[in-house]
Design an enzyme around this catalytic site. Structure first.
Site, mmCIF file in Angstrom:
data_model
loop_
_atom_site.group_PDB
_atom_site.id
_atom_site.type_symbol
_atom_site.label_atom_id
_atom_site.label_comp_id
_atom_site.label_asym_id
_atom_site.label_seq_id
_atom_site.Cartn_x
_atom_site.Cartn_y
_atom_site.Cartn_z
ATOM 1 N N CYS A 1 -6.468 3.262 10.001
ATOM 2 C CA CYS A 1 -5.225 3.091 9.232
ATOM 3 C C CYS A 1 -4.663 4.444 8.819
ATOM 4 O O CYS A 1 -4.618 4.777 7.651
ATOM 5 C CB CYS A 1 -5.460 2.204 8.035
ATOM 6 N N ASP B 1 -14.464 -0.922 12.314
ATOM 7 C CA ASP B 1 -13.457 -0.088 11.651
ATOM 8 C C ASP B 1 -13.893 1.368 11.626
ATOM 9 O O ASP B 1 -15.012 1.683 11.222
ATOM 10 C CB ASP B 1 -13.267 -0.554 10.197
ATOM 11 N N ARG C 1 -7.549 3.488 -8.517
ATOM 12 C CA ARG C 1 -8.511 2.912 -7.568
ATOM 13 C C ARG C 1 -9.714 3.827 -7.370
ATOM 14 O O ARG C 1 -9.558 5.027 -7.157
ATOM 15 C CB ARG C 1 -7.850 2.672 -6.205
ATOM 16 N N HIS D 1 0.748 -1.284 2.177
ATOM 17 C CA HIS D 1 0.711 -0.492 0.950
ATOM 18 C C HIS D 1 1.871 -0.825 0.039
ATOM 19 O O HIS D 1 1.921 -0.382 -1.099
ATOM 20 C CB HIS D 1 0.714 1.004 1.289
ATOM 21 N N GLU E 1 -12.595 4.208 -17.999
ATOM 22 C CA GLU E 1 -11.665 3.875 -19.083
ATOM 23 C C GLU E 1 -10.209 4.086 -18.665
ATOM 24 O O GLU E 1 -9.326 3.303 -19.016
ATOM 25 C CB GLU E 1 -11.946 4.738 -20.323
ATOM 26 N N LEU E 2 -9.978 5.168 -17.907
ATOM 27 C CA LEU E 2 -8.592 5.466 -17.519
ATOM 28 C C LEU E 2 -8.059 4.386 -16.577
ATOM 29 O O LEU E 2 -6.921 3.925 -16.718
ATOM 30 C CB LEU E 2 -8.515 6.849 -16.845
ATOM 31 N N LYS E 3 -8.899 3.955 -15.638
ATOM 32 C CA LYS E 3 -8.476 2.892 -14.709
ATOM 33 C C LYS E 3 -8.016 1.661 -15.494
ATOM 34 O O LYS E 3 -6.945 1.115 -15.255
ATOM 35 C CB LYS E 3 -9.659 2.512 -13.812
HETATM 36 C C1 LIG Z 1 -9.447 1.974 2.657
HETATM 37 N N1 LIG Z 1 -9.878 2.817 1.578
HETATM 38 C C2 LIG Z 1 -11.222 2.943 1.277
HETATM 39 C C3 LIG Z 1 -11.752 4.220 1.120
HETATM 40 N N2 LIG Z 1 -13.044 4.403 0.821
HETATM 41 C C4 LIG Z 1 -13.841 3.336 0.677
HETATM 42 N N3 LIG Z 1 -15.128 3.486 0.369
HETATM 43 N N4 LIG Z 1 -13.378 2.070 0.808
HETATM 44 C C5 LIG Z 1 -12.072 1.833 1.111
HETATM 45 O O1 LIG Z 1 -11.676 0.668 1.231
HETATM 46 N N5 LIG Z 1 -10.962 5.294 1.272
HETATM 47 C C6 LIG Z 1 -9.595 5.190 1.696
HETATM 48 C C7 LIG Z 1 -8.995 3.944 1.211
HETATM 49 C C8 LIG Z 1 -8.847 3.999 -0.272
HETATM 50 N N6 LIG Z 1 -8.366 2.798 -0.737
HETATM 51 C C9 LIG Z 1 -8.926 2.045 -1.686
HETATM 52 C C10 LIG Z 1 -8.322 0.827 -1.902
HETATM 53 C C11 LIG Z 1 -8.802 0.001 -2.900
HETATM 54 C C12 LIG Z 1 -9.869 0.402 -3.663
HETATM 55 C C13 LIG Z 1 -10.303 -0.523 -4.723
HETATM 56 O O2 LIG Z 1 -9.677 -1.531 -4.920
HETATM 57 N N7 LIG Z 1 -11.346 -0.236 -5.478
HETATM 58 C C14 LIG Z 1 -11.741 -1.121 -6.514
HETATM 59 C C15 LIG Z 1 -13.238 -1.195 -6.585
HETATM 60 C C16 LIG Z 1 -13.787 -1.959 -5.400
HETATM 61 C C17 LIG Z 1 -15.169 -2.452 -5.714
HETATM 62 O O3 LIG Z 1 -16.133 -1.815 -5.387
HETATM 63 N N8 LIG Z 1 -15.265 -3.565 -6.384
HETATM 64 C C18 LIG Z 1 -16.501 -4.117 -6.831
HETATM 65 C C19 LIG Z 1 -16.600 -4.008 -8.337
HETATM 66 C C20 LIG Z 1 -15.438 -4.693 -8.957
HETATM 67 C C21 LIG Z 1 -15.291 -4.330 -10.413
HETATM 68 O O4 LIG Z 1 -14.900 -3.256 -10.759
HETATM 69 N N9 LIG Z 1 -15.560 -5.272 -11.257
HETATM 70 C C22 LIG Z 1 -15.307 -5.087 -12.642
HETATM 71 C C23 LIG Z 1 -15.097 -6.459 -13.253
HETATM 72 C C24 LIG Z 1 -14.016 -7.242 -12.622
HETATM 73 C C25 LIG Z 1 -13.777 -8.546 -13.360
HETATM 74 O O5 LIG Z 1 -14.544 -8.954 -14.233
HETATM 75 O O6 LIG Z 1 -12.759 -9.164 -13.060
HETATM 76 C C26 LIG Z 1 -16.501 -4.449 -13.321
HETATM 77 O O7 LIG Z 1 -17.580 -4.380 -12.694
HETATM 78 O O8 LIG Z 1 -16.342 -4.025 -14.449
HETATM 79 C C27 LIG Z 1 -16.584 -5.581 -6.411
HETATM 80 O O9 LIG Z 1 -15.625 -6.138 -5.865
HETATM 81 O O10 LIG Z 1 -17.654 -6.164 -6.597
HETATM 82 C C28 LIG Z 1 -11.198 -0.608 -7.840
HETATM 83 O O11 LIG Z 1 -11.064 -1.487 -8.706
HETATM 84 O O12 LIG Z 1 -10.935 0.567 -8.014
HETATM 85 C C29 LIG Z 1 -10.475 1.607 -3.460
HETATM 86 C C30 LIG Z 1 -10.002 2.460 -2.454
HETATM 87 N N1 LIG Z 2 -11.554 -4.350 7.674
HETATM 88 C C1 LIG Z 2 -11.086 -3.522 6.586
HETATM 89 C C2 LIG Z 2 -10.466 -2.269 7.094
HETATM 90 C C3 LIG Z 2 -9.838 -1.428 6.060
HETATM 91 S S1 LIG Z 2 -9.492 0.155 6.612
HETATM 92 C C4 LIG Z 2 -10.080 -4.280 5.778
HETATM 93 O O1 LIG Z 2 -9.421 -5.131 6.349
HETATM 94 O O2 LIG Z 2 -9.963 -4.064 4.566
HETATM 95 ZN ZN LIG Z 3 -7.386 0.210 7.328
#
Ligand SMILES: CN1c2c(nc(N)[nH]c2=O)NC[C@@H]1CNc1ccc(C(=O)N[C@@H](CCC(=O)N[C@@H](CCC(=O)N[C@@H](CCC(=O)O)C(=O)O)C(=O)O)C(=O)O)cc1
Ligand SMILES: N[C@@H](CCS)C(=O)O
Ligand SMILES: [Zn+2]
Length: 763
Positions: free
Chosen positions: A651, A607, A523, A702, A17-19
Site C-alpha cells: 500500500c 502482504d 495511531r 485513508h 494518554e495523548l491518544k
Molecule cells: C498499515 N500500517 C501498519 C503499520 N505497522 C503495523 N505494525 N501495522 C499496521 O497495520 N505501519 C504502517 C501502517 C500504519 N497504520 C496504522 C493504522 C492503524 C493503526 C491502529 O489502529 N492502531 C491501533 C492499535 C491496534 C491494536 O494493536 N489493537 C489492539 C489493542 C486495542 C486497544 O488499544 N484496546 C484498548 C481498549 C479498547 C476498548 O476497550 O474498546 C486498550 O487495550 O486499552 C487490539 O485490537 O487488540 C490504535 O488504536 O492505535 C496503527 C497503524
Molecule cells: N491485509 C492487511 C493489509 C494492510 S497493509 C489489511 O487488509 O489490513
Molecule cells: Zn495495505
C-alpha cells in the site's frame, strides 16, 4: 566532564494518554482545554523522566506530528486551508485529518478539505505530514507554540534545549505540486529561521538542536552547497546550534558537516560508528561532539562496558566537549520496560525502553566523569545481562538451524513460469473479467477490540472469544456475498495488528503489554520483539480461513503477513544480520502457506506493506537489501503448486525505483495503492512490461469519502489504457480496518457496480 542530552522523547504517553484525549477531542467529548491540559501534564511528566540529562529537548512534543508543527511554525499550510486561522487547533487538525462532508463544504469548498499527504519518516514506521510547497510559497514565522513550551520548561526549572527541524530537511521533505524545486525556496525560508533563533536567544535558550537527518542520505552538489549557504546565514549571537543527524552514518557528507559554522554535531554512533574517528579528527578544537551511543531504534540493553572501552579515549580527547545521547529521538521506542511485568523475566532483563536508555546514558556519564569503580555494581549488572542474553540457550534453536541448512535455490522457485500458472489458475477459479476483491481487513469495531481486551484480561473465556470472532467473520463473509464480491476475505477480526498477531504465535518472539510506539497521529503499534531463532509451532491462520471458506462457495483468500514486513515492523535481534532473521521468518510463513494450500485454499495473499520502507537510506545499498528481501518473499510464497494463486499487497505508491524487484517477487497478482495518484503509478508497470496481474486500488481507504461507481469506472478505464484489461483486478487501496461499516458498505457496493459496468462495456 561528559554531558548527557536527549534528542526527543515519546509523546503518546506511557498509557497512551495523548491518544485517548485526542480521540475524545475529535469525537467532541473533550474541550480544547482538556486536551491542552493532558498535553501539558505529559510534557511535565516527560521532562521529569529526563531530569537526569544535562540538556532536555523542548518542542519535540507534538499533538499530531512534528513536521506539521514545523509547517505551522513556518506559516506554510496547504493553500486549500489558507482561509483558516493558521495557528488555531481546528486548522491544525484539519490539515492533519482533512475536513469532511458538510464541514468541508462550509469551511473549505467542495473538495478543499483533503488532509495533507502522509508518508514514512525516513526508514521508520512513523509517518509525517508532507509539507506542500509551490514556486509561490511564502513563509511567515509563528513561533508561539515553541516559545510557550520553552517558557513552560523554564518555569519548571528544566535545562531546556529547543528542538527544531532544520531548513534543508524541511525543504527536502516537502513536495511541490507544481513541479518546482523546493530547494529554490531556501532564500525565502532562511529569514524565518533567523528570526526564530533570535527569538529563542531572547527567550533564554542557550543550545538549540537543529535536526538535519538528510545528512545521512546521498546529497547532490546543490543540496550540499545549500547546507553551507544556509548555515552560514544562521549564525546567531547568543545561540549555540547543535546540528543533529541520525538514522545512519554521515559518510560522504562528513566533511561538509564538519565545515558548517555550528557549535556541535550529533552523529548516530550506533549506525555510523565508523565515522567517529574522522569526525573526531575533523571537527575542530571548539565544537561539541555528540555521540548517539544508545540505540534509539531498538529495545536491547546497551553493552555499557564495551561502550566505555570504546569511548574512553574519545572522552579523554574531547573532555567537556563530548556529549552522549541516544542515536536518534526516542520517539521510536516505547516508554518503560520496567512495567512489563507480564513478560518472561529473563527476556525482560535484556530490554531497555526510553527510560532505561536514559539511565544507561547517565551511567556512562558517571563512569566517564568519576571512574568506572564509582559505578562498578551497576556496570557488573549490565555485563551480566549482556552475557545472559548472549549465552541464553533460548536464542539459538537447533531445529531452526537444521531446517535453515536445507534451504536451496529451488525453494524460491515456482514449478512453472507465470503464463503457464495463470492458465491453470484461471481454469480452476473461473473468475469473471475485472474480478473484485478486498485487501483483507474489515472495520475493527469498538466491539471487536473490547471483546479482545476482555479476553486478554481474562474476563472472557477463550471459547467465548473465539465464538465472538467467528461471528464477526461470518458477518463479514455474509456481507461480501450480499455485495457480490468475487474473491472473499475473512476480514481479520481476530487480529490485533497484522504483524503482532503473527508474532504472537511464533517462537522466538516476545510481546510487551504497554510497548506502544506512535505510528501516526493517535495511531500506535506495539511492535513484537524478535529475540531468538524463529519457529512456527502450529498453523496460525488455517482454522479461521477454513472456517470462513466453509461459509461460502466463493473463493476465500488466505491472508498472511510476509517475512519482510514482519521484520521491518518488529524490534529485531541485533546479534545476527537482519537478512538471516528474515529468512527464518520466510520459512515460518512458507509452512503456513503450504498448510493453507493443503487445507484447500486456492488463493493466498502475502502482504508486503513494508518491503519498500526497509530500503536503506542510501541508494547505493538498495540492491543488497532487495536481493535478500525479495528472496525471502519468494521462499515464503513459492512452495505451492502452479494452481495456487499467490497475491501480494503493497500500500504505497512509489515503485519506480524498485519495479525490477517487484517483478522478481513473481506474485501472480499484486494489489497496490493507486487511487490518489489517479493510476499514474501504473505507467511504471507498463514501461517495465510487468507481466503478471495487477489490482490497482480504486478506493482511497485513508479518506472517509465514499467514491462513486462512476469515479471507479473512470479509474479502471484509465488503468486499462496502461495495463491489458484481462490482467486487471478491482479492489481498494488497502485494508478497511480503520474505516467504519457505514463508509465501507456503500463504497464496496459502488466498487462491485463499477466492475459490473466494465464487464458490460467489454461485452
Ligand atoms: C498499515 N500500517 C501498519 C503499520 N505497522 C503495523 N505494525 N501495522 C499496521 O497495520 N505501519 C504502517 C501502517 C500504519 N497504520 C496504522 C493504522 C492503524 C493503526 C491502529 O489502529 N492502531 C491501533 C492499535 C491496534 C491494536 O494493536 N489493537 C489492539 C489493542 C486495542 C486497544 O488499544 N484496546 C484498548 C481498549 C479498547 C476498548 O476497550 O474498546 C486498550 O487495550 O486499552 C487490539 O485490537 O487488540 C490504535 O488504536 O492505535 C496503527 C497503524
Ligand atoms: N491485509 C492487511 C493489509 C494492510 S497493509 C489489511 O487488509 O489490513
Ligand atoms: Zn495495505
Amino acid at each position: 566532564m561528559v554531558t548527557v542530552h536527549n534528542l526527543g522523547y515519546p509523546r503518546i504517553g506511557a498509557a497512551r494518554e495523548l491518544k485517548f484525549v485526542l480521540e475524545k477531542y475529535w469525537r467532541g467529548d473533550a474541550h480544547e482545554q482538556q486536551l491542552q491540559g493532558v498535553a501539558s501534564e505529559l510534557r511535565q511528566q516527560h521532562w521529569t523522566h529526563q531530569q537526569a540529562c544535562d540538556w532536555v529537548p523542548v518542542g519535540d512534543f507534538s499533538l499530531y506530528d512534528q513536521v506539521l508543527d514545523a509547517s505551522v511554525m513556518l506559516g506554510n499550510l496547504p493553500a486549500r486551508f489558507a482561509h483558516l486561522p493558521p495557528t488555531e487547533l481546528a486548522t491544525y487538525f484539519a490539515v492533519a485529518r482533512g475536513v469532511q462532508g458538510d464541514e468541508a463544504a462550509s469551511a473549505c469548498g467542495h473538495h478543499g478539505g483533503d488532509a495533507a499527504e502522509m508518508t514514512k519518516w525516513f526508514d521508520t514506521n512513523y509517518h509525517y505530514l508532507v509539507p506542500e510547497v509551490s514556486a509561490d510559497t511564502q513563509f511567515s514565522l509563528n513561533s508561539e507554540r515553541l516559545l510557550t513550551q520553552l517558557a513552560e520548561a523554564h518555569r519548571l526549572g528544566v535545562r531546556a534545549k529547543p528542538v527544531i527541524l532544520g531548513p534543508l530537511t524541511y525543504l527536502w521533505l516537502a513536495k511541490a505540486k507544481d513541479g518546482s524545486d523546493p530547494l529554490a525556496l531556501l532564500d525565502r525560508l532562511l529569514p524565518a529561521y533567523q528570526t526564530l533563533l533570535s527569538q529563542l536567544a531572547d527567550a533564554g535558550a542557550d543550545w538549540v538542536q537543529i535536526d538535519e537527518p538528510i545528512l545521512v542520505t546521498e546529497l547532490d552538489h546543490n543540496w550540499q552547497h545549500a547546507f553551507s549557504r544556509a548555515y552560514h546565514g544562521l549564525q546567531q549571537r547568543g545561540i549555540r546550534l547543535l546540528l543533529a543527524t541520525y538514522f545512519g552514518p554521515l559518510r560522504d557528507n562528513l566533511q561538509l558537516a564538519c565545515q558548517l559554522p555550528v557549535a556541535g554535531i550529533h552523529l548516530d554512533a550506533v549506525r555510523g560508528r565508523d565515522d567517529v574517528p574522522r569526525l573526531a579528527d575533523w571537527l575542530g578544537d571548539h565544537k561539541v561532539l555528540s555521540l548517539g551511543v544508545v540505540d534509539g531504534r531498538n529495545i536491547w540493553r546497551t553493552d555499557l562496558n564495551a561502550t566505555l572501552d570504546w569511548l574512553a579515549p574519545i572522552a579523554e580527547k574531547f573532555s567537556q566537549r563530548l556529549w552522549l545521547a541516544p542515536s536518534c529521538s526516542l520517539l521510536h521506542v516505547p516508554v518503560d520496560a520496567d512495567v512489563e511485568t507480564d513478560m518472561d523475566r529473563e527476556i525482560q532483563g535484556w530490554l531497555a525502553f526510553a527510560r532505561q536508555k536514559l539511565a544507561e546514558l547517565t551511567l556512562l556519564r558517571h563512569a566517564l566523569n568519576h571512574g568506572r569503580d564509582s559505578v562498578a555494581g551497576q556496570l557488573a549488572a549490565n555485563a551480566s545481562a549482556i552475557r545472559a542474553r548472549r549465552e541464553s540457550r533460548r536464542v539459538t534453536v537447533a531445529a531452526v538451524q537444521k531446517h535453515f541448512a536445507q534451504v536451496d535455490g529451488s525453494w524460491g522457485q515456482r514449478a512453472s513460469a507465470y503464463p503457464q500458472r495463470s492458465e491453470k489458475q484461471a481454469a480452476i477459479l473461473a473468475l469473471p473479467p475485472f474480478p473484485t476483491t478486498t485487501i483483507g481487513s474489515f472495520p475493527q469495531t469498538a466491539d471487536i477490540r473490547k471483546v479482545r481486551k476482555q479476553y486478554k484480561s481474562g474476563a472472557l473465556s477463550e471459547q467465548n472469544y473465539r465464538a465472538a470472532m467467528a461471528a464477526a467473520i461470518a458477518e463479514a463473509v455474509s456481507i461480501q456475498e450480499q455485495l457480490g464480491l468475487d474473491v472473499l476475505v475473512h476480514g481479520e477480526a481476530e487480529r490485533n495488528d497484522m504483524v503482532e498477531y503473527f508474532g504472537e504465535q511464533l517462537e522466538g518472539f516476545v510481546f510487551s503489554r504497554c510497548g506502544w510506539v506512535q505510528s501516526y497521529g493517535s495511531r500506535c503499534v506495539k511492535p513484537p520483539i524478535i529475540y531468538g531463532d524463529i519457529q512456527r509451532p502450529y498453523p496460525m491462520t488455517v482454522d479461521w480461513i477454513k472456517y470462513a471458506q466453509s461459509l461460502t462457495s466463493k473463493p476465500m483468500k488466505g491472508m498472511l503477513t510476509g517475512p519482510v514486513t514482519m521484520l521491518n515492523w518488529s524490534f529485531v535481534r541485533d546479534d545476527q544480520p537482519r537478512s538471516l532473521t528474515c529468512q527464518q521468518l520466510a520459512l515460518a510463513i512458507r509452512a503456513e502457506v503450504q498448510d493453507l494450500e493443503r487445507a484447500g485454499i486456492g488463493i493466498i495473499q502475502i502482504d508486503e506493506a513494508a518491503l519498500r520502507e526497509g530500503l536503506p537510506l542510501r541508494r547505493s545499498e538498495w540492491q543488497g537489501y532487495l536481493n535478500w528481501a525479495v528472496e525471502a518473499f519468494r521462499v515464503a510464497a513459492n512452495g505451492v503448486a502452479d494452481e495456487t494463486q499467490i497475491h501480494t499487497h503493497m500500500c504505497y505508491s512509489e515503485f519506480n525505483d524498485i519495479i525490477g524487484a517487484i517483478a522478481h517477487m513473481d506474485a501472480d497478482v499484486i494489489t497496490i495503492e493507486t487511487s490518489r495518484s489517479h493510476m499514474e503509478l501504473l505507467d511504471v508497470f507498463r514501461d517495465f512490461h510487468y507481466p503478471n496481474q495487477i489490482g490497482p486500488g480504486v478506493y482511497d481507504i485513508h479518506s472517509p469519502a465514499i467514491p462513486s461507481a462512476e469515479q471507479m469506472v473512470a479509474l479502471i478505464t484509465r488503468a486499462a489504457q496502461t495495463i491489458p484489461a484481462e490482467r486487471l483486478w478491482v479492489n481498494p487501496d488497502c485494508g478497511l480496518k480503520t474505516r467504519r461499516w457505514e463508509e465501507v458498505l456503500p463504497a464496496l457496493r459502488h466498487m462491485v457496480n463499477a466492475a459490473q459496468t466494465l464487464r458490460e462495456k467489454a461485452g
